[in-house]
Design an enzyme around this catalytic site. Structure first.
Site, short mmCIF file in Angstrom:
data_model
loop_
_atom_site.label_atom_id
_atom_site.label_comp_id
_atom_site.label_asym_id
_atom_site.label_seq_id
_atom_site.Cartn_x
_atom_site.Cartn_y
_atom_site.Cartn_z
N LYS A 9 0.79 -1.24 0.00
CA LYS A 9 0.00 0.00 0.00
C LYS A 9 0.82 1.28 0.00
O LYS A 9 1.78 1.40 0.74
CB LYS A 9 -0.91 0.00 1.24
CG LYS A 9 -1.94 -1.11 1.21
CD LYS A 9 -2.80 -1.09 2.46
CE LYS A 9 -3.94 -2.08 2.34
NZ LYS A 9 -4.76 -2.08 3.54
N GLY A 52 9.88 -5.90 7.81
CA GLY A 52 9.69 -7.35 7.95
C GLY A 52 9.84 -8.16 6.68
O GLY A 52 10.61 -9.11 6.61
N GLY A 108 8.74 -1.66 12.28
CA GLY A 108 7.98 -0.46 12.62
C GLY A 108 8.86 0.69 13.07
O GLY A 108 8.65 1.85 12.70
#
Length: 396
Positions: A197, A353, A376
């Site tokens: 995305k 990741g 993150g």
């Protein structure tokens, strides 16, 4: 920046926040010990100085005390990697824990039970942090994977160690590597952003536009750009509501003289599975009923050229659905190009990741300059945010 090497730990008890959130199989065996390996240099430095080590970490997302998330399952693996018999205490605060910490001798290592067995850890509870703080003389944060969380053991605890806190080797290296890309980079700088995305990468794109020369776009977010530019994307993944944003990004990049490279061709499939029928077509001419799942051969060539001319490379996100062999080629060819550029003197940082999983799966981990341990946390740093776990050490 206060790091481990600025201190001597002789006769000191170092309370280290590590990230031992490692995957376990159904027999509770560690299936990937990368994060434990990554903490080894920090632990060794303290032990060699004549200090002792108290390790604290979380594991998984327990709801209260759940045995499957107990850190006792990893004691033998940590012992094997560190080379010192690790002691374990089945709590992380309280009298029993304080006693175990008190009798710890120089050269010894104690692992505490899962911090997240207490909801106070995630709440950033001050009283809980203070109880943890009682256990050590010096606080060392070496957990990059949780540095973006304002949890008790990652950020709140630091206030109880005025003048006695520092970054561990791993966290210092993470900060240095990201700074190298964002602030001290050798040009040309290329950022490769993959993944599904645009919305998840918008903060990164906006923050790095002033710092890079090239942005390579791959993965599912390609098709939001292609559709916004008027292309036919068939049944490919798309964020309908982000097309205006995609055009805005392209316009901003042009204004700042940053070249954005989109895949020109794609491997498309008539179904989302490894054995689907496939064909190679131009990215903007994908037939109805077909979806783009990997980059094509022309794209591989053009991306490899950009990478070969880069001195600093950031890779965050794969180019295709690399978990399926039929759609892994683009990611593998990108990895090869980055490995070659690195061998020729470029600095390459891989993080996030999926890209880390791809790098390990295809054997590139030792062929790039640095593989980040925190998905993150790395994204937030790339977005230009200050991470609570880092700020807590810097503020004294």
């Amino acid at each position: 920046m206060q790091t481990l090497n600025d201190r001597n730990f002789n006769n000191k008890k170092a309370l280290i926040r590590v990230d031992f959130n490692v995957p376990l199989n159904e027999d509770f065996m560690v299936t990937d010990a990368t994060r434990i390996e990554a903490a080894k240099p920090t632990i060794h430095k303290i032990l060699e100085d004549g200090g002792s080590v108290i390790l604290m970490s979380h594991l998984g997302r327990p709801k209260g005390v759940q045995d499957q998330f107990s850190l006792r399952h990893i004691v033998s693996k940590v012992t094997e990697i560190i080379g010192v018999q690790v002691k374990f205490v089945n709590d992380c605060i309280g009298e029993e824990v304080e006693k175990a910490a008190e009798v710890l001798q120089p050269g010894e290592v104690l692992l505490l039970e899962n911090l997240r067995f207490y909801s106070e850890e995630k709440q950033g509870d001050v009283a809980f942090a203070e109880q943890l703080a009682k256990l050590g003389d010096v606080y060392v944060n070496d957990a990059f994977g949780t540095a973006h969380r304002a949890h008790a053991s990652t950020a709140v605890i630091a206030q109880f160690f005025k003048g006695n806190k520092c970054f561990g080797n791993l966290l210092a290296k993470e900060i240095e590597s990201i700074n190298k890309v964002l602030n001290d980079s050798q040009k040309p700088v290329t950022a490769i952003l993959g993944g599904a995305k645009v919305s998840s990468k918008i903060g990164v794109i906006e923050n790095i536009l002033d710092k890079v020369d090239h942005i390579i776009i791959g993965g599912g977010m390609t098709f939001t750009f292609v559709k916004a530019l008027g292309g036919n994307i068939g049944n490919s993944l798309v964020e309908e509501d982000k097309q205006a944003l995609a055009l805005e990004i392209l316009a901003k990049a042009k204004e700042k003289n940053v070249q954005i490279h989109l895949p020109v061709d794609a491997i498309v499939a008539d179904d989302f599975n490894n054995n689907a029928n496939t064909q190679e077509v131009d990215t903007n001419q994908i037939p109805e009923g077909w979806m783009g799942l990997d980059t094509g051969s022309k794209t591989a060539e053009s991306f490899a050229k950009v990478i070969a001319n880069s001195k600093t490379i950031l890779w965050n996100g794969p180019l295709g659905v690399f978990e399926m062999e039929s759609f892994a080629k683009g990611t593998i060819e990108l990895g090869n190009a980055i490995a070659t550029a690195t061998a020729n003197g470029a600095f390459s940082l891989v993080g996030g990741g999926d890209s880390v999983a791809a790098v390990k799966q295809f054997g590139f981990a030792n062929k790039v300059s640095y593989v980040s341990t925190g998905g993150g946390a790395m994204l937030e740093m790339l977005e230009g945010r200050t991470l609570p776990g880092i700020e807590a050490i810097l503020n004294d």
